[in-house]
Structure formats: C-alpha cells, structure tokens
Design an enzyme around this catalytic site. Structure first.
Site, PDB file in Angstrom:
ATOM      1  N   SER A  60       0.734  -1.336   0.145  1.00 31.29           N
ATOM      2  CA  SER A  60       0.120  -0.017  -0.167  1.00 31.29           C
ATOM      3  C   SER A  60       0.752   0.928   0.067  1.00 31.29           C
ATOM      4  CB  SER A  60      -0.745  -0.053   1.258  1.00 31.29           C
ATOM      5  OG  SER A  60      -1.976   0.997   1.280  1.00 31.29           O
ATOM      6  N   ASP A 173      -5.455  -3.458  -2.766  1.00 29.03           N
ATOM      7  CA  ASP A 173      -4.776  -3.069  -1.427  1.00 29.03           C
ATOM      8  C   ASP A 173      -3.740  -3.883  -1.165  1.00 29.03           C
ATOM      9  OD1 ASP A 173      -3.413  -1.905   0.636  1.00 29.03           O
ATOM     10  OD2 ASP A 173      -4.633  -0.253   0.324  1.00 29.03           O
TER      11      ASP A 173
END
Length: 296
Positions: A60, A173
C-alpha cells in the site's frame, strides 16, 4: 512457485519467488494511508546511516514510498517528490483512482515521472510491491513489469476504486491482509529484515464478525466475478469477519508513534515524516549493534 488462475482459466505466475541472488538485508515498509509518509523520515535516517539495503518490499503506501527510494536510492529525492504535493492535489489524486500516469493529474503525473515510467529492471534497488488477488484472496509480490502498474495494484482500495488488472489477476490494496509484509521479504530470501509499521487494518468487534461473514456470503452469492462490486464487498466482508492473521516478525521493528494522525488526512504528512525520523533515530543504535554482530 504457486500457480493462480485468472478469470479466463489461464494459469499465471503470481507467487513470491526468490531472486537469482538472495538478498541479505530487506527494508519492509507497511500500509497506512497518509501515515505511510512516515517512511520518508525513516528512509532518510537509515540512508544517512548507510544501511546496506539489498531489497525494499512495500504494501500500500509503503509500496509507493518504497518505489520512490528504489528508483534512485536517494533519500533526498524521496522527500522532494513525496512533499511536492498540496493536500488538494492529494485529494484529487485519490478521486482519480490513485492512478500513476501522465494524464492522472499533478500528483499522478509527478509520480509517473519520478518512478512510475520505469520498468523494475531499471530500478537502482531491487523492489517488490505486495498486492492481493481478489480471485484467490492471496498476496502477490510484483517484481517485474511497469512500476506504476505494480504500485497502483498495491495501493488501490477495493469497492471505492477499480481493481488493477495485472497479467490477468484482479489486484487490490496489499495492506488489507498483512499491513507489514515481512513474510514476503523472507520468501524473497532476505536473512535480515527491518520493518516499518505505521498502521493496521480496522477489525470489527468480535460480536459483529458473524454478521460481516453473513453479509459476505450474501454478496458472494449474487456476484458474477470476484472483481465486480459485489465480489469486492464480499471480499471485504469476509476479511472483516476474521481474526487478524499471525504475522512474521522482523529482526528489527521500527514503529513510529502515529497517535493523533489520520491515515486519510494529507495535512498530517509533515508530522508523519518527522515522527518517522524520530522513530528511526531511536532504533538506530539497536540496528547498528545487530549489523555489527552479523559482521563478526
């Protein structure tokens, strides 16, 4: 190598695979939204201390900052790029699906020029961006191809943004299952791991988890594919219904104090960077002792 099947039934390589020459020291940068800018401060301190990093792994926000460092192995460059945006430009970038491209607004365009236009083979430092495949719900460590596409896959939140199609996989993510992917660095051959954790995925209170599991099953039943909206909601519902999985431990963990800083508030970025610097300075003596012991 583990084979994953894409939506067309074709098997693609999506495992975490050791490089030809196994790295010794890995720097693992975790997820955390705008809190992830603390990685900038950590990198500055470790770079000044000449930490001999052989591999950077990011999930991320950690993949974004990690890619900037891997592009030139230059901490000053990382700070210049990471602090060159206004909060308004950051919010615009979020509304543009966090794209990194020449036509993705000022922030997306600047990130494209800084590192996104590069191929992994052009980076100054080996790098891996960790994402999650919606079909298998397993982590994928991306180590080849276009850097922008890999980072987009690692930072793209499900449901509110579109998954990234990467070699037939629907990726989102990478910090959702494992905020600090130490295990990826281990599987890539790192023998000594320095990790930086700046946030954790929200977990529902235990009494609400069965409801989340039921909700996941209901949306999965009407989903036509794991990467459609219903499939993504099912993925998030299932994720929130589970206990936090056990996490591999780093040899040295740096945890900046992020209390009072929101992961969604870009006005906190300068404070996040400074807290990263403070945490790295506190950890530096222990890190230097550990590296000296390794050299004996």
């Amino acid at each position: 190598m583990v084979g994953l099947r894409n939506s067309n039934g074709r098997t693609v390589s999506a495992s975490i695979e050791p490089p030809n020459e196994a790295p010794s020291i890995a720097l693992v940068l975790g997820a955390g939204g705008t809190r992830g800018w603390a990685h900038v401060g950590v990198i500055e301190v470790l770079h000044e201390a000449r930490l001999p990093v052989d591999l950077v792994v990011g999930a991320s926000a950690g993949s974004l900052i990690g890619a900037l460092y891997a592009a030139r192995r230059d901490a000053g460059f990382v700070r210049r790029v990471a602090t060159s945006f206004t909060p308004t430009e950051f919010l615009e970038w979020f509304l543009r699906d966090l794209r990194i491209a020449p036509d993705a607004g000022r922030m997306g365009r600047r990130l494209w020029r800084a590192c996104g236009r590069l191929d992994f083979s052009q980076l100054a430092l080996p790098f891996a961006a960790v994402a999650i495949d919606l079909n298998s719900r397993r982590p994928v460590a991306i180590r080849q191809g276009n850097v922008a596409r890999a980072v987009e896959a690692s930072i793209r939140p499900p449901v509110i943004s579109r998954p990234v199609d990467y070699d037939g996989l629907a990726l989102v993510d990478g910090g959702l299952q494992n905020a600090v992917p130490v295990s990826a660095a281990r599987q890539l051959g790192a023998s000594f791991v320095v990790s930086v954790g700046v946030g954790e995925l929200f977990r529902l209170p235990r009494p609400l988890r069965p409801f989340s599991g039921d909700l996941s099953a209901a949306f999965a039943a009407v989903s036509l594919a794991p990467d459609d909206v219903n499939g993504q909601i099912a993925f998030m519902g299932d994720l929130l219904s589970r206990e936090r999985p056990p996490r591999a431990r780093a040899d040295l963990e740096i945890r900046p104090d992020m209390r009072g800083l929101s992961s969604m508030w870009p006005w906190h970025i300068p404070a996040a960077i400074e807290r990263g610097r403070r945490a790295a300075r506190r950890a530096l003596p222990e890190l230097q002792r550990a590296l000296a012991a390794r050299a004996v």
